[in-house]
Each structure stands twice: as C-alpha cells, then as structure tokens.
Design a protein around this motif. Sequence first.
Motif, PDB file in Angstrom:
ATOM      1  N   GLY A 173       5.167  26.324  -5.221  1.00  0.00           N
ATOM      2  CA  GLY A 173       6.366  25.973  -5.968  1.00  0.00           C
ATOM      3  C   GLY A 173       6.384  24.545  -6.481  1.00  0.00           C
ATOM      4  N   HIS A 174       5.375  23.746  -6.093  1.00  0.00           N
ATOM      5  CA  HIS A 174       5.361  22.339  -6.488  1.00  0.00           C
ATOM      6  C   HIS A 174       3.933  21.880  -6.768  1.00  0.00           C
ATOM      7  CE1 HIS A 174       9.557  21.951  -5.179  1.00  0.00           C
ATOM      8  NE2 HIS A 174       9.197  22.621  -4.102  1.00  0.00           N
ATOM      9  N   LEU A 175       3.770  21.053  -7.797  1.00  0.00           N
ATOM     10  CA  LEU A 175       2.462  20.467  -8.070  1.00  0.00           C
ATOM     11  C   LEU A 175       2.000  19.633  -6.884  1.00  0.00           C
ATOM     12  CD1 LEU A 175       0.098  19.751  -9.965  1.00  0.00           C
ATOM     13  CD2 LEU A 175       1.528  17.913 -10.905  1.00  0.00           C
ATOM     14  N   LEU A 176       2.919  18.863  -6.312  1.00  0.00           N
ATOM     15  CA  LEU A 176       2.648  18.095  -5.098  1.00  0.00           C
ATOM     16  C   LEU A 176       3.522  18.676  -3.993  1.00  0.00           C
ATOM     17  CD1 LEU A 176       2.675  14.475  -6.590  1.00  0.00           C
ATOM     18  CD2 LEU A 176       0.674  15.877  -6.029  1.00  0.00           C
ATOM     19  N   PRO A 177       2.982  19.560  -3.183  1.00  0.00           N
ATOM     20  CA  PRO A 177       3.795  20.275  -2.183  1.00  0.00           C
ATOM     21  C   PRO A 177       4.547  19.359  -1.223  1.00  0.00           C
ATOM     22  CG  PRO A 177       1.669  21.344  -2.440  1.00  0.00           C
ATOM     23  CD  PRO A 177       1.593  20.059  -3.209  1.00  0.00           C
ATOM     24  N   THR A 178       4.008  18.175  -0.952  1.00  0.00           N
ATOM     25  CA  THR A 178       4.707  17.250  -0.046  1.00  0.00           C
ATOM     26  C   THR A 178       5.538  16.230  -0.804  1.00  0.00           C
ATOM     27  OG1 THR A 178       2.893  15.637   0.014  1.00  0.00           O
ATOM     28  CG2 THR A 178       2.809  17.460   1.614  1.00  0.00           C
ATOM     29  N   GLY A 179       5.446  16.252  -2.139  1.00  0.00           N
ATOM     30  CA  GLY A 179       6.198  15.303  -2.939  1.00  0.00           C
ATOM     31  C   GLY A 179       5.538  13.948  -3.088  1.00  0.00           C
ATOM     32  N   ARG A 180       4.342  13.782  -2.559  1.00  0.00           N
ATOM     33  CA  ARG A 180       3.650  12.498  -2.624  1.00  0.00           C
ATOM     34  C   ARG A 180       2.236  12.674  -3.163  1.00  0.00           C
ATOM     35  NH1 ARG A 180       6.729  12.536   2.002  1.00  0.00           N
ATOM     36  NH2 ARG A 180       5.055  13.554   3.175  1.00  0.00           N
ATOM     37  N   ALA A 181       1.764  11.641  -3.854  1.00  0.00           N
ATOM     38  CA  ALA A 181       0.429  11.697  -4.457  1.00  0.00           C
ATOM     39  C   ALA A 181      -0.676  11.574  -3.429  1.00  0.00           C
ATOM     40  CB  ALA A 181       0.284  10.606  -5.519  1.00  0.00           C
ATOM     41  N   SER A 186      -3.882  13.386  10.202  1.00  0.00           N
ATOM     42  CA  SER A 186      -4.499  13.019  11.475  1.00  0.00           C
ATOM     43  C   SER A 186      -5.306  14.203  11.986  1.00  0.00           C
ATOM     44  CB  SER A 186      -3.427  12.634  12.499  1.00  0.00           C
ATOM     45  OG  SER A 186      -4.019  12.298  13.743  1.00  0.00           O
ATOM     46  N   VAL A 187      -6.619  14.006  12.083  1.00  0.00           N
ATOM     47  CA  VAL A 187      -7.517  15.089  12.478  1.00  0.00           C
ATOM     48  C   VAL A 187      -8.523  14.555  13.488  1.00  0.00           C
ATOM     49  CG1 VAL A 187      -9.181  16.806  11.690  1.00  0.00           C
ATOM     50  CG2 VAL A 187      -7.279  16.159  10.203  1.00  0.00           C
ATOM     51  N   GLY A 188      -8.479  15.108  14.682  1.00  0.00           N
ATOM     52  CA  GLY A 188      -9.438  14.702  15.708  1.00  0.00           C
ATOM     53  C   GLY A 188      -9.395  13.223  16.009  1.00  0.00           C
ATOM     54  N   GLY A 189      -8.212  12.637  15.956  1.00  0.00           N
ATOM     55  CA  GLY A 189      -8.082  11.220  16.222  1.00  0.00           C
ATOM     56  C   GLY A 189      -8.444  10.324  15.061  1.00  0.00           C
ATOM     57  N   ARG A 190      -8.786  10.919  13.910  1.00  0.00           N
ATOM     58  CA  ARG A 190      -9.138  10.140  12.721  1.00  0.00           C
ATOM     59  C   ARG A 190      -8.046  10.280  11.677  1.00  0.00           C
ATOM     60  NH1 ARG A 190     -15.146  12.222  11.300  1.00  0.00           N
ATOM     61  NH2 ARG A 190     -14.650  11.106   9.358  1.00  0.00           N
ATOM     62  N   ALA A 191      -7.762   9.202  10.970  1.00  0.00           N
ATOM     63  CA  ALA A 191      -6.808   9.218   9.860  1.00  0.00           C
ATOM     64  C   ALA A 191      -7.581   9.480   8.571  1.00  0.00           C
ATOM     65  CB  ALA A 191      -6.059   7.899   9.782  1.00  0.00           C
ATOM     66  N   VAL A 192      -7.198  10.540   7.852  1.00  0.00           N
ATOM     67  CA  VAL A 192      -7.906  10.932   6.635  1.00  0.00           C
ATOM     68  C   VAL A 192      -6.937  10.873   5.457  1.00  0.00           C
ATOM     69  CG1 VAL A 192      -9.226  12.744   5.476  1.00  0.00           C
ATOM     70  CG2 VAL A 192      -9.415  12.458   7.952  1.00  0.00           C
ATOM     71  N   GLU A 193      -7.283  10.072   4.470  1.00  0.00           N
ATOM     72  CA  GLU A 193      -6.485   9.992   3.254  1.00  0.00           C
ATOM     73  C   GLU A 193      -6.784  11.212   2.397  1.00  0.00           C
ATOM     74  OE1 GLU A 193      -5.269   6.386   0.238  1.00  0.00           O
ATOM     75  OE2 GLU A 193      -7.395   6.675   0.698  1.00  0.00           O
ATOM     76  N   GLY A 303      -1.654   7.407  -8.669  1.00  0.00           N
ATOM     77  CA  GLY A 303      -1.817   7.174  -7.246  1.00  0.00           C
ATOM     78  C   GLY A 303      -2.603   8.231  -6.512  1.00  0.00           C
ATOM     79  N   SER A 304      -2.939   9.347  -7.162  1.00  0.00           N
ATOM     80  CA  SER A 304      -3.719  10.377  -6.473  1.00  0.00           C
ATOM     81  C   SER A 304      -5.158   9.914  -6.327  1.00  0.00           C
ATOM     82  CB  SER A 304      -3.682  11.704  -7.239  1.00  0.00           C
ATOM     83  OG  SER A 304      -4.534  11.653  -8.375  1.00  0.00           O
ATOM     84  N   LEU A 305      -5.866  10.530  -5.382  1.00  0.00           N
ATOM     85  CA  LEU A 305      -7.261  10.178  -5.176  1.00  0.00           C
ATOM     86  C   LEU A 305      -8.110  10.528  -6.393  1.00  0.00           C
ATOM     87  CD1 LEU A 305      -7.719  11.294  -1.466  1.00  0.00           C
ATOM     88  CD2 LEU A 305      -7.459   8.969  -2.330  1.00  0.00           C
ATOM     89  N   VAL A 306      -7.720  11.575  -7.103  1.00  0.00           N
ATOM     90  CA  VAL A 306      -8.461  11.943  -8.315  1.00  0.00           C
ATOM     91  C   VAL A 306      -8.235  10.901  -9.401  1.00  0.00           C
ATOM     92  CG1 VAL A 306      -8.777  13.690 -10.098  1.00  0.00           C
ATOM     93  CG2 VAL A 306      -8.315  14.386  -7.743  1.00  0.00           C
ATOM     94  N   GLU A 307      -6.990  10.509  -9.602  1.00  0.00           N
ATOM     95  CA  GLU A 307      -6.681   9.491 -10.621  1.00  0.00           C
ATOM     96  C   GLU A 307      -7.395   8.189 -10.299  1.00  0.00           C
ATOM     97  OE1 GLU A 307      -4.193   6.122 -12.286  1.00  0.00           O
ATOM     98  OE2 GLU A 307      -4.429   6.708 -10.179  1.00  0.00           O
ATOM     99  N   ARG A 308      -7.490   7.870  -9.024  1.00  0.00           N
ATOM    100  CA  ARG A 308      -8.151   6.640  -8.601  1.00  0.00           C
ATOM    101  C   ARG A 308      -9.655   6.693  -8.852  1.00  0.00           C
ATOM    102  NH1 ARG A 308      -6.964   4.860  -2.542  1.00  0.00           N
ATOM    103  NH2 ARG A 308      -8.704   6.261  -2.037  1.00  0.00           N
ATOM    104  N   ALA A 309     -10.254   7.885  -8.712  1.00  0.00           N
ATOM    105  CA  ALA A 309     -11.712   8.013  -8.854  1.00  0.00           C
ATOM    106  C   ALA A 309     -12.157   8.284 -10.281  1.00  0.00           C
ATOM    107  CB  ALA A 309     -12.219   9.135  -7.946  1.00  0.00           C
ATOM    108  N   ALA A 310     -11.336   8.969 -11.066  1.00  0.00           N
ATOM    109  CA  ALA A 310     -11.763   9.433 -12.385  1.00  0.00           C
ATOM    110  C   ALA A 310     -11.735   8.314 -13.416  1.00  0.00           C
ATOM    111  CB  ALA A 310     -10.881  10.587 -12.846  1.00  0.00           C
ATOM    112  N   LEU A 311     -12.680   8.359 -14.340  1.00  0.00           N
ATOM    113  CA  LEU A 311     -12.707   7.406 -15.440  1.00  0.00           C
ATOM    114  C   LEU A 311     -11.784   7.824 -16.562  1.00  0.00           C
ATOM    115  CD1 LEU A 311     -16.524   6.605 -15.766  1.00  0.00           C
ATOM    116  CD2 LEU A 311     -14.775   5.430 -14.416  1.00  0.00           C
TER     117      LEU A 311
END
Length: 363
Positions: A173-181, A186-193, A303-311
């Motif tokens: 129902g949403h392009l950004l399901p959590t509302g944030r880019a 938290s996975v296995g004690g690691r923080a993953v962006e 602010g998305s990871l794709v926007e940050r990486a893409a030329l």
Amino acid sequence: MTHYIAASWMRGGTSKCWVFERDALAVPGSTVDEVLLRLYGSPDHRQVDGIGGATSTTSKAVIVAPSEDDDVDVDYTFAQVGIDEPRVDWGSNCGNCSAVVAPYALEHAWVRPVGDVTTVRVRNTNTGQVLIQRVATPDGRWEPELDTVIPGVPFPGIAVGLGFENPAGQTTGHLLPTGRARETLSVGGRAVEASLVDAGAPVVVVPAAAAGLAGVPYDDWIVAVRPELEFLDAVRRAAAVAMGLAETRESAPRAVPKLAIVESPQDAEISDIDVLMLSMGAPHPALAITGSVAITMAADIAGSLVERAALAGGTDLRIRTPAGVVGTWRRTDGERDVVGTVRTARLLARAQVPLPAVALAYA
C-alpha cells in the motif's frame, strides 16, 4: 487412469516457466499447490522426477486466463515452486516470466493483433499490478520474430515491452512501507542500513559493504557474497517484518521481499548503478525485473540507498547485473506512473504433462 495437464514451456526474460491455463490445474481431490509440487518433482533438490529445473529461475509457473475485466485482457498468477521444500510461494510476481503472457495470448487468439504494434493489458493477480505489454504485429498479423537479444540470454527472442503501471505500493500500500527512505535493521547483533521499497515487488536494498563486498571487483560479487548468504537472508526476514509482510522473521516467505545489493558503478561508462539481487537465497544470475522497478523508483527517493549510489535517476537508468547492463525507464503522464524495460520471450515446447497420484505423495 493417468491425468494429463496441458502446458507450454516458455522462456520469459532470464527465467523459464511452465504456463498453464487456470482450468487445467483444477484437479478433483487435490489443491493447486499439491498439483504443482508433484508436477515439478518437489521436494527434491534435483527435481529429478518432475518438470522443475532445480533452480529458482527455472522452478516457476505462470497460470493464465482471459480476464473478465473490460480494462484488462489477461489475468495471470505467478507461482514460485519450492525445490527443497514442499511449498509454493504465491506472494510475489516475476517480471521476467510476465513477458510470456502477451505472446501466449496472441498465439491462442485471446487478443486480436491491431496495427504494427499490439498492446496487451495484463494483470498480475498476486499483487494487482497491471502491466502494459507491447509486441510487434506487422500489418496486424501475429507472426513472431526471434530478433532481439537481452543480457543473460545467448539467443534472440520475441521482444516484449513491459510497462508496470503505477507500481508503487502494490503489495503493502506504500512505496515506502515504513514511511522512511532508510532504516536500520538489527540482525545478529549487527546494525544494517537498508532501504525498504515496494514497487513492482517489495525489495530490501542494502549497500555492498553490508554484504561483505566493499572494494570487491563487481565481476567477483557472485562468488564473494556466498559466505554472507545466511546473514543476508536474516536481513531480508527482518525487513519482511518491518514492511508488514510477516509477523515474525521465521514466518517470512522465501520469495518476499527480494533483496538487492547496490553500489555506485565501478565503471561509470557502462552503468549508473551496480546491483546484485538474491533469489530464493542465492545470487540471481541476471536481474529480477520486478526488483529493477523498485531500484528505478528508489533512484528518485531522496536519501535512499539507491539514490545515494546511483549516478542518475528520473527517466532512464542503466543497471549493471551479472549478465550485463539492463536499461529501465520511467514515464509519468497525468495519473499514470509507468516504469518499464524490454524483455524477450520464446516458446520452448508444448506438452501434455502426466500427473502421478498426488494423494500418495503428500499424504
């Protein structure tokens, strides 16, 4: 008496799928899941006693029927048939396999060719997504030509233009399901962006560094990522909960969400972004087309990871994949937002597939 099921074996994009008409899978006393699993020879990692290809890109089914909706020509349902486990995943679409629908409809006279290019409106029932498919019909005739090559397929096929109409939020129902880019999982004690995007299909995007690929030459990604596959699946399951696709990480479907690893291009002359997608827990040999839709739209999300990486973003995007560079485009016209690319399709075989006793196999 042996029950036979009519089917067509087709290549769609970089996947292979068996195409069934909906009524053909209605076997008295058996569910569609049971029928598909037995036909494909699952569970068995070789699928040696069935028509499955023993890989995630070749254990697929497309179920078609003429649509009763005046605005749609064909309805199709996609099934990802489990290989090692007796499970059919109905939670997603396959953009590559969707390319077979328009050629199938024209071949079986469900759609009449009109002009030099015929448009077939197709609805994926898994997600409600409408696809606009365009195929060549010179002088209003269906005489398919195998004249187009795409990355990941060594031989030409029928060119099928695919446009995903208003693809944002078709599952959640949403392009950004959590509302944030961007989110931090938290996975296995690691923080993953990660960026969690729903367009074409739900996709969790992570940077190359999170997959242990920072500084690794792109051509080595498929091999280098293998030690991280279990961790990445845990990331994907955590994203499924965050996106509202599962109540717990353990209950997350195998095929939803997809996971994409992204990095700025190592060679800006050939691509705008480098991407490796995972399919059913393994590196995808090319690119999930539904995933490419999410990548394309995310390139425009500040602010998305794709926007940050893409030329580049906006209208056209060159996505590097293990099979080569895939070009996508985005066009907005009034109330329509369409994201698309070109795939190819080819009929491989027509068959009458014998169905052994389902009740004995899954009792």
